[in-house]
Design an enzyme around this catalytic site. Sequence first.
Site: not given
Ligand code: NAD
Length: 519
Positions: A306, A272
């Site tokens: 998002c 997502e």
């Molecule tokens: P992010 O990608 O920085 O982090 C998201 C999660 O992924 C965190 O828990 C982070 O620690 C983890 N993560 C990052 N790299 C990883 C790796 N290599 N291995 C395992 N885990 C890892 O995102 P963010 O800044 O927390 O959130 C914002 C983003 O999330 C935006 O792009 C938003 O659109 C998206 N988002 C999407 C949805 C959806 O349902 N489509 C919902 C909410 C947020």
Amino acid sequence: MTQTPATSTRPHPLLVSLGLVDHPRVVIDITGNETPESDGIIVVTNPSTGEPLAGVRLDDKDSYEQTTARSVEAFKKFRLVPAPKRGELVRRIGVEYRNVLEELGSLLSLEMGKIKAEGIGEVQETIDIADFAVGLSRQLTGITMPSERPEHTMKEQWLPLGPVGVITAFNFPNAVWGWNAMLAAVCGDTTVWKPSLLTPLTAIATNMIAEKVASEMGFEDIFQLVIGTDDVVGETMIADRRYPLISATGSCRMGRRVGSVVAGRLGKCLLELGGNNAVIIEPDADLDLALKSTVFGAVGTAGQRCTTTRRLIIHESIADSFVEKIVKAYETVNIGDALDDSVLMGPLINEQSVQQFENAVSEAVKQGGKLMTGGERIDGKGGHFVKPTIIRAPANNELPMAYNETFAPIMYVFTYKTLEEAIDMQNSVDQGLSSAIFTGSSNSAQRFLAPTGAGSDCGIANVNLGTSGAEIGGAFGGEKDTGGGRESGSDAWKVYMRRQTCTINYGTELTLAQGIRFE
Ligand code: NAD
């Protein structure tokens, strides 16, 4: 010189009332300077004030290993529990969340910065999905199909899958776990949740409640947390074959990494990821409705959803007057502390987000975008506040910056002549999460939703409502760089189970399929 502990004497009242001060992971006596590397602690700050709230102890590889091993053992027992009884567990969890709705929603706002109404709304979403999952626990149905062989029957059944690794983004620190964990639980799976390091307190409080209810019912270790850095915990989890499913919510950058590592071990991934959502406004639309919905979609959660409306694609005949109205509406938005009831827009999550906002604005202006309102940070309030921003694309609609998802309240405005042109423009970005059209014409609405697939290319397509604010009953998710995953309602539960096709011979002859004779 010794530093005075920043939060030692007066933990925030919400940390006290929700029992976080007594949680072994939460450290109240902190200086505010602790780091994961030197202290194994992450400092959580209030984005509305910039002040530290508490420290959170991080997992290392050993504690991650213990948690995962417990989850595997718990799964072996939990899958034996009848699904409706697992539904009863989820029902009781929903009741507990109802009891703390306002407090947990407020903690979420305190830590993440979305306004209180949205914080409470997010917890309500977890309650809603719990209710949905209770009903589902009696409906995990397979189908039967006619066999081509005499005295044979065929059926499909859905079986528990295993421990599910749930990785969540900072902006939905409660409901995204709820979407996953409530469904996973009725499906017979255990979950290990790796929340964002920006919002771990909400995750601890949320998980603690579910864990307590599960333990009271004799189901230990169904819901567990691992909190750690991406290097130590995140990467270990996604590579770990004991998680047949990794459900990951976050940026497209993260999704590319998680997707490739999980695919490398042939695991299942539910992604997502980011969105770049547009609203199309036709000249025959109810413009008051369009105005209100667009402001909510673009400014709500300070543009950190998002599904935030990032692009407005408006018919050229109404563009000037509509933009004028929306600019006026933006200027009345009350910005401030997320817990203040009179506030409509809270802060961004941190200073890095403010800088990304500023960079995006200056780049868009360099590319020929015209700043209509906002575009700057708000100093002097302590927290990470910015002004909601509208940038109008040049007449040729060329504005490369609008192709990026900047997680901030920036909306780019484009104009069009024909609906086909508008739909092409809306589909021209890499992401495919949410989309909307405002129109009074059922033909235009149908063209936007065309069953041929020639309309919106997004996972979510709305008519006369904005891009954000989905209900739990539908499957939520998006196409293209949004990752293709579906969570929450409809038949999204199927991803948390494994499908088995069973053929039963109730006769005495060996009959082979396709008429093959083997004699
Ligand atoms: P992010 O990608 O920085 O982090 C998201 C999660 O992924 C965190 O828990 C982070 O620690 C983890 N993560 C990052 N790299 C990883 C790796 N290599 N291995 C395992 N885990 C890892 O995102 P963010 O800044 O927390 O959130 C914002 C983003 O999330 C935006 O792009 C938003 O659109 C998206 N988002 C999407 C949805 C959806 O349902 N489509 C919902 C909410 C947020």
